[in-house]
Design a protein around this motif. Structure first.
Motif, PDB file in Angstrom:
ATOM      1  N   ALA A   1      56.500  27.441  42.655  1.00  0.00           N
ATOM      2  CA  ALA A   1      56.636  28.436  42.445  1.00  0.00           C
ATOM      3  C   ALA A   1      55.140  29.677  42.989  1.00  0.00           C
ATOM      4  O   ALA A   1      55.207  31.028  42.607  1.00  0.00           O
ATOM      5  N   THR A   2      54.110  29.013  42.725  1.00  0.00           N
ATOM      6  CA  THR A   2      52.534  29.777  44.023  1.00  0.00           C
ATOM      7  C   THR A   2      52.027  29.099  44.962  1.00  0.00           C
ATOM      8  O   THR A   2      52.582  30.071  45.570  1.00  0.00           O
ATOM      9  N   GLY A   3      50.824  27.779  44.865  1.00  0.00           N
ATOM     10  CA  GLY A   3      50.640  28.118  45.461  1.00  0.00           C
ATOM     11  C   GLY A   3      51.582  27.090  47.290  1.00  0.00           C
ATOM     12  O   GLY A   3      51.328  26.494  48.322  1.00  0.00           O
ATOM     13  N   GLY A   4      52.715  26.749  46.446  1.00  0.00           N
ATOM     14  CA  GLY A   4      53.207  26.053  47.324  1.00  0.00           C
ATOM     15  C   GLY A   4      54.158  26.920  47.980  1.00  0.00           C
ATOM     16  O   GLY A   4      54.596  26.987  48.785  1.00  0.00           O
TER      17      GLY A   4
ATOM     18  N   LEU B   1      57.191  13.886  54.840  1.00  0.00           N
ATOM     19  CA  LEU B   1      58.261  14.892  54.473  1.00  0.00           C
ATOM     20  C   LEU B   1      58.235  15.680  55.920  1.00  0.00           C
ATOM     21  O   LEU B   1      59.360  16.647  55.650  1.00  0.00           O
ATOM     22  N   ARG B   2      56.891  15.681  56.935  1.00  0.00           N
ATOM     23  CA  ARG B   2      56.887  16.725  58.109  1.00  0.00           C
ATOM     24  C   ARG B   2      56.706  17.866  57.048  1.00  0.00           C
ATOM     25  O   ARG B   2      57.330  19.042  58.235  1.00  0.00           O
ATOM     26  N   ASP B   3      56.444  18.647  55.809  1.00  0.00           N
ATOM     27  CA  ASP B   3      56.399  19.553  55.534  1.00  0.00           C
ATOM     28  C   ASP B   3      55.367  19.737  54.613  1.00  0.00           C
ATOM     29  O   ASP B   3      55.280  19.697  53.297  1.00  0.00           O
ATOM     30  N   ILE B   4      54.375  21.196  54.922  1.00  0.00           N
ATOM     31  CA  ILE B   4      53.214  21.346  54.014  1.00  0.00           C
ATOM     32  C   ILE B   4      53.509  21.852  52.753  1.00  0.00           C
ATOM     33  O   ILE B   4      53.090  21.273  51.533  1.00  0.00           O
ATOM     34  N   ARG B   5      54.580  23.016  52.072  1.00  0.00           N
ATOM     35  CA  ARG B   5      54.590  23.143  51.467  1.00  0.00           C
ATOM     36  C   ARG B   5      55.014  22.070  50.004  1.00  0.00           C
ATOM     37  O   ARG B   5      54.663  21.915  48.930  1.00  0.00           O
ATOM     38  N   ARG B   6      56.454  21.302  51.118  1.00  0.00           N
ATOM     39  CA  ARG B   6      56.185  19.466  50.247  1.00  0.00           C
ATOM     40  C   ARG B   6      55.872  19.445  49.938  1.00  0.00           C
ATOM     41  O   ARG B   6      55.937  18.118  49.167  1.00  0.00           O
ATOM     42  N   ALA B   7      55.104  18.512  50.501  1.00  0.00           N
ATOM     43  CA  ALA B   7      54.104  17.492  50.432  1.00  0.00           C
ATOM     44  C   ALA B   7      52.406  18.632  49.165  1.00  0.00           C
ATOM     45  O   ALA B   7      51.915  17.193  48.829  1.00  0.00           O
ATOM     46  N   VAL B   8      52.444  19.402  50.073  1.00  0.00           N
ATOM     47  CA  VAL B   8      51.126  19.975  48.184  1.00  0.00           C
ATOM     48  C   VAL B   8      51.908  20.036  47.069  1.00  0.00           C
ATOM     49  O   VAL B   8      51.906  19.683  46.330  1.00  0.00           O
ATOM     50  N   VAL B   9      53.376  21.045  46.959  1.00  0.00           N
ATOM     51  CA  VAL B   9      53.930  19.929  45.985  1.00  0.00           C
ATOM     52  C   VAL B   9      53.873  18.848  45.197  1.00  0.00           C
ATOM     53  O   VAL B   9      53.861  18.454  43.779  1.00  0.00           O
ATOM     54  N   ASN B  10      54.550  17.950  46.204  1.00  0.00           N
ATOM     55  CA  ASN B  10      54.171  16.603  45.568  1.00  0.00           C
ATOM     56  C   ASN B  10      52.680  15.786  44.702  1.00  0.00           C
ATOM     57  O   ASN B  10      52.642  14.610  44.226  1.00  0.00           O
TER      58      ASN B  10
ATOM     59  N   ALA C   1      39.668  24.512  40.679  1.00  0.00           N
ATOM     60  CA  ALA C   1      39.612  24.637  43.064  1.00  0.00           C
ATOM     61  C   ALA C   1      40.151  23.514  43.690  1.00  0.00           C
ATOM     62  O   ALA C   1      40.559  24.186  45.020  1.00  0.00           O
ATOM     63  N   ALA C   2      39.781  22.224  43.170  1.00  0.00           N
ATOM     64  CA  ALA C   2      40.915  21.409  44.126  1.00  0.00           C
ATOM     65  C   ALA C   2      42.139  21.581  43.974  1.00  0.00           C
ATOM     66  O   ALA C   2      42.807  20.669  45.166  1.00  0.00           O
ATOM     67  N   MET C   3      42.981  21.751  42.664  1.00  0.00           N
ATOM     68  CA  MET C   3      44.539  21.526  42.789  1.00  0.00           C
ATOM     69  C   MET C   3      44.591  23.038  43.226  1.00  0.00           C
ATOM     70  O   MET C   3      46.096  22.740  43.052  1.00  0.00           O
ATOM     71  N   LEU C   4      43.975  24.342  43.880  1.00  0.00           N
ATOM     72  CA  LEU C   4      44.390  25.174  43.881  1.00  0.00           C
ATOM     73  C   LEU C   4      43.886  25.883  45.425  1.00  0.00           C
ATOM     74  O   LEU C   4      44.695  25.497  45.819  1.00  0.00           O
ATOM     75  N   ILE C   5      42.703  25.922  45.482  1.00  0.00           N
ATOM     76  CA  ILE C   5      42.400  26.277  46.832  1.00  0.00           C
ATOM     77  C   ILE C   5      42.461  24.963  47.654  1.00  0.00           C
ATOM     78  O   ILE C   5      43.104  25.886  49.274  1.00  0.00           O
ATOM     79  N   VAL C   6      42.784  23.771  47.372  1.00  0.00           N
ATOM     80  CA  VAL C   6      42.247  22.368  48.819  1.00  0.00           C
ATOM     81  C   VAL C   6      44.326  22.930  49.413  1.00  0.00           C
ATOM     82  O   VAL C   6      44.273  23.178  50.736  1.00  0.00           O
ATOM     83  N   PRO C   7      45.347  22.972  47.800  1.00  0.00           N
ATOM     84  CA  PRO C   7      46.596  23.025  48.823  1.00  0.00           C
ATOM     85  C   PRO C   7      47.100  24.515  49.213  1.00  0.00           C
ATOM     86  O   PRO C   7      47.506  24.533  49.920  1.00  0.00           O
ATOM     87  N   ALA C   8      46.201  25.304  48.338  1.00  0.00           N
ATOM     88  CA  ALA C   8      46.712  26.896  49.335  1.00  0.00           C
ATOM     89  C   ALA C   8      46.077  26.743  50.678  1.00  0.00           C
ATOM     90  O   ALA C   8      46.418  27.207  51.485  1.00  0.00           O
ATOM     91  N   TRP C   9      44.771  26.333  50.929  1.00  0.00           N
ATOM     92  CA  TRP C   9      44.255  26.913  52.016  1.00  0.00           C
ATOM     93  C   TRP C   9      45.305  26.046  53.313  1.00  0.00           C
ATOM     94  O   TRP C   9      45.451  25.873  54.554  1.00  0.00           O
ATOM     95  N   CYS C  10      45.719  24.708  52.810  1.00  0.00           N
ATOM     96  CA  CYS C  10      47.019  23.400  53.559  1.00  0.00           C
ATOM     97  C   CYS C  10      47.714  24.517  53.564  1.00  0.00           C
ATOM     98  O   CYS C  10      48.030  24.466  55.238  1.00  0.00           O
ATOM     99  N   VAL C  11      48.152  25.710  52.814  1.00  0.00           N
ATOM    100  CA  VAL C  11      49.515  25.803  53.246  1.00  0.00           C
ATOM    101  C   VAL C  11      49.668  27.513  53.974  1.00  0.00           C
ATOM    102  O   VAL C  11      50.136  27.515  55.034  1.00  0.00           O
ATOM    103  N   VAL C  12      48.121  27.459  53.459  1.00  0.00           N
ATOM    104  CA  VAL C  12      48.144  29.195  54.636  1.00  0.00           C
ATOM    105  C   VAL C  12      47.770  28.464  55.782  1.00  0.00           C
ATOM    106  O   VAL C  12      48.069  29.214  56.801  1.00  0.00           O
ATOM    107  N   PHE C  13      46.869  27.784  56.619  1.00  0.00           N
ATOM    108  CA  PHE C  13      46.283  27.661  58.029  1.00  0.00           C
ATOM    109  C   PHE C  13      46.700  26.353  58.229  1.00  0.00           C
ATOM    110  O   PHE C  13      46.159  25.773  59.678  1.00  0.00           O
ATOM    111  N   LYS C  14      47.452  25.137  57.606  1.00  0.00           N
ATOM    112  CA  LYS C  14      48.079  24.447  58.226  1.00  0.00           C
ATOM    113  C   LYS C  14      47.255  23.657  59.284  1.00  0.00           C
ATOM    114  O   LYS C  14      47.173  23.408  60.430  1.00  0.00           O
TER     115      LYS C  14
END
Length: 804
Positions: A406-409, A707-716, A765-778
């Motif tokens: 619901a957030t970083g994903g 999964l080949r899906d960055i959002r699902r990868a981050v959530v998992n 920072a690790a749980m939020l910034i790293v996944p969020a960065w991956c979702v935005v910048f892939k």
């Protein structure tokens, strides 16, 4: 080219991993044998403070300090005041008490008996001209004649007030208190023994109508040693807390026993290495080994968590253990290596303390590869498989996954997280500017403000010019050069220059003695209280002063035997960073001017607690500008090389930068100064973020490859590794949190709060910034992943996978 090289390296590691799993009993036996060898060395481990280890020995001030401390006194000085609650000290009872205090301090182990100062000591004398016109001297107090008439007491008072080297310096300006000062020999200084003897003397002196106050670096260190029993109790409670957390989290035997076994093994290796290397463990550095041990637990937790995840899928204990190490060997080893190298960077510090701590902690951190990273999965291989295969705590995992979804994903949520982190960083930069290098308040931040030591320091400084001394040496190129009139005049000008600082309580140097003796030779006419015009006259006055005393070395505290070095003492009420910076700047300005005016004269700073603290602060500034950036630079380079990606190196360092910025902001807001004790704490805490970030990053890459899906990868990743990271953060905090509530040492309590803050921020920072960065910048090193023929997760620059 890089990918091929990396491919060969990863396959070499894979073959090594296969050998390890084919021979688990051999590897575990080797670990056990080495543990026994380190364990045999543990009785040689020493817990003590070596004062010289805290000083940057290559600093010019410390070189001067080491040269002058035997002649003029060092920084290890005990200062005691005897204060009359009613009236003045000029009564028989008070004078006798001062004499008893002087004798008691002079009898302490390690005292330099040539450097004792007190109104009643034999070396503090009244110089006068006798009936035959010759010079004579007498002690101000004769213990064989303890009873005085009112006339004698009044004369003694007048004599004290007329002597500038006593009035205000050894007797307070209001005449209500007297100081006793003793210097300790620093060679083989036994702080606990000396402090215990001091406390016994102090107890014997206690009597109605008088207050006894004691301060000084040996007293402070002695107080710290009195808390060793409490530290041991805190250690026991910490281990109990860690065990409780493991029980609550796992509720399975392996999940509790193996991480605790990892703590035991890594601690034996680390402490055994310190014992073999002759590295002492200081009382104030004890929270750091606990944090390293807790970090070993965190790696063990990651492995056991992954083992139970795999066990729920494959239903086979050996296969689950192998899969857990397959998945975590490379990211775990990377995190451990970065940890160890990051801590070892402390060896770049100027003080021997930092070098020794960096060497020991670096080895300890690296040993986790063997004591935890290999030991846990191999132990799970040879131990019977658990009968229960289901995955516990699944509800919490699902909750974390839903929260991230619901957030970083989401693209929008991820951008909001990054913008919030940026805003926090900008806001925190305001408080970062308020962080000071050195002490940030009077007294000692090691102890609570209402502690006896800080109250004694405050009481002494309230009545006297100051208990904190700065020693400055005037040195001439030629022997006997101090007798030159222009040299003595220059010393006085330097004293006058330093007196322009309103915080300076007083000063003492040879010109004052020469002036007093010159006045005595001229019928005590105050018009002759001046410096003679020739070196011979000055030498004659100095000789007359020495000849008047039956005690050898009457001028020892002012000038050396070759008369080419003279000591100037300046008294201050604190050694805060602000005070020291101002004092040093003023002294350097006066030094430059005086040396230009008088050829062959050199002004050298470095003595007293103010001088050595100034050197430590200056070295600390350099160390700080090297160590913290070096930790991040090394983390960047290692991660970049491992993933063959600049982006990866930057992304792993990003949480470290964020948490470090907020840590300094917290220190600025809480008025915590950067000192020789806090720099290692910061360096160790900074490296924690790389653990979390590496585990997260590798799990995101692993999930994306499936999964080949960055959002699902981050959530998992958050639902699995995020839960483990949350618990490992809790275990790390548990490693230090008991110091907050149970330690009476203020520094340990403050350091534990600081470390807890850093650990929480690093985890967030690790749980939020790293996944969020991956979702935005892939980043490509995440999205261009695949499993090779051996099931090893790799990058391939030649392949690209579209994002759905």
């Amino acid at each position: 080219m890089v990918s091929n090289a990396r491919h060969r390296i990863t396959h070499a590691l894979h073959r090594g991993e296969e050998w390890i799993f084919r021979n688990p009993k051999i590897v575990l036996s080797l670990v056990l044998m080495i543990t026994i060898l380190f364990g045999m060395a543990l009785p040689r481990l020493r817990i003590f403070t070596d004062f010289s280890d805290l000083l940057p020995q290559s600093h010019s001030y410390i070189k001067v300090y080491n040269r002058l401390k035997e002649n003029f006194g060092g920084a290890n000085m005990i200062v005691m005041s005897v204060e009359a609650k009613q009236g003045t000290i000029f009564n028989d009872r008070s004078l006798k008490l001062i004499h008893e205090a002087t004798q008691g301090l002079d009898s302490l182990p390690g005292v330099n008996h040539n450097l004792v100062s007190s109104l009643t000591h034999r070396t503090v004398r009244k110089v006068y001209v006798d009936d035959q016109g010759g010079f004579a001297s007498a002690a101000f107090y004769d213990p064989s004649h303890p009873t005085h008439s009112p006339v004698e007491l009044e004369q003694l008072r007048k004599d004290v007030v007329a002597n500038p080297s006593i009035y205000g310096l050894l007797v307070s300006p209001d005449l209500k208190a007297a100081l006793i000062k003793v210097q300790l020999n620093e060679a083989n200084l036994d702080y606990p023994t000396t402090f215990a003897a001091l406390q016994k003397v102090r107890a014997q002196l206690a009597q109605e109508g008088h207050d006894i106050h004691v301060t000084g670096n040996p007293v402070l260190t002695g107080w710290v040693y009195t808390y060793l029993d409490q530290i041991v109790r805190i250690m026991a409670w910490t281990i109990a807390l860690l065990a409780t957390l493991l029980i609550v989290y796992f509720r399975r035997f392996y999940g509790i026993a193996l991480p605790l076994l990892g703590i035991a093994l890594s601690s034996i290796w680390g402490l055994g290495f310190m014992a073999l290397a002759g590295i002492n463990l200081g009382p104030l550095s004890l929270p750091i080994p606990f944090l390293i041990a807790a970090r070993a637990t965190s790696h063990g937790v990651q492995l056991v968590v992954r083992y139970y995840e795999e066990l729920a899928v494959v239903k086979n204990g050996q296969r689950a253990a192998r899969n857990a190490l397959d998945a975590l060997f490379r990211p775990g080893s990377l995190a451990i290596v970065v940890d160890a190298v990051g801590i070892a960077v402390l060896m770049l510090g100027a003080a021997p303390f930092n070098y020794k701590l960096g060497m020991a902690a670096g080895f300890w951190g690296f040993s986790v590869i063997f004591t935890v990273h290999f030991m846990v999965p191999l132990a799970l291989t040879v131990l019977p498989a658990p009968k229960k295969h289901e995955n516990t705590n699944q509800g919490v995992r699902d909750l974390l996954g839903k929260a991230m979804a619901a957030t970083g994903g989401t693209e929008r949520g991820a951008r909001a997280i990054l913008l919030a982190a940026l805003a926090l960083g900008v806001a925190g930069s305001y408080y970062v500017s308020r962080v000071q290098l050195g002490e940030s308040e009077p007294g000692s931040p090691l102890l609570h403000r209402n502690h006896d030591y800080n109250l004694s320091t405050k009481a002494i400084n309230a009545r006297f010019p100051g208990s904190e001394e700065l020693h400055v040496v005037a040195r001439t190129d030629a022997k006997g050069g101090i007798r030159r009139p222009e040299v003595l005049a220059a010393i006085e000008r330097f004293q006058g220059h330093m007196l322009s600082d309103p915080a300076l309580g007083g000063t003492k140097a040879l010109p004052g003695v020469v002036r007093v003796v010159n006045k005595l030779t001229h019928n005590d006419d105050p018009r002759w209280m001046q410096l003679p015009d020739s070196a011979d006259e000055i030498g004659g006055l100095m000789f007359a002063y020495m000849a008047s005393s039956p005690i050898p070395g009457a001028l020892k505290e002012f000038v050396n035997p070759d008369e080419d070095e003279a000591d100037m003492v300046f008294y201050y009420k604190d050694h805060q960073a602000e005070t020291i910076n101002r004092v040093v700047a003023l002294a350097e300005e006066g030094k430059a001017r005086i040396e230009k005016e008088v050829p062959g004269l050199h002004i050298e700073l470095g003595g007293g607690i103010v001088g050595v603290t100034a050197a430590a602060n200056q070295a600390l500034h350099t160390d700080h500008m090297i160590i913290i950036p070096a930790v991040m630079a090394i983390a960047f380079l290692i991660v970049m090389a491992y993933y063959s990606s600049l982006h990866a190196g930057w992304l792993m360092v990003l949480p470290m930068l964020f948490s470090t910025l907020l840590t300094y902001a917290y220190m600025g807001a809480m008025n915590i100064g950067i000192s020789v004790n806090t720099v290692p704490v910061i360096a160790v805490g900074v490296g924690v973020g790389i653990d979390y970030a590496v585990y997260f990053m590798d799990r995101i890459r692993e999930e994306y490859a499936h999964l080949r899906d960055i959002r699902r990868a981050v959530v998992n990743a958050v639902a699995t590794t995020g839960y483990a990271v949350s618990f490992t953060a809790a275990t790390l905090i548990a490693g230090v949190v008991m110091w907050i509530f149970m330690s009476d040492l203020r520094f340990q309590s403050d350091a534990a709060v600081l470390l807890s803050f850093m650990l929480v921020v690093n985890a967030v920072a690790a749980m939020l910034i790293v996944p969020a960065w991956c979702v935005v910048f892939k980043p490509k090193f995440v999205t261009a992943t695949h499993y090779d023929e051996d099931g090893v997760l790799e990058n391939d620059d030649s392949r690209s996978f579209p994002n759905p």
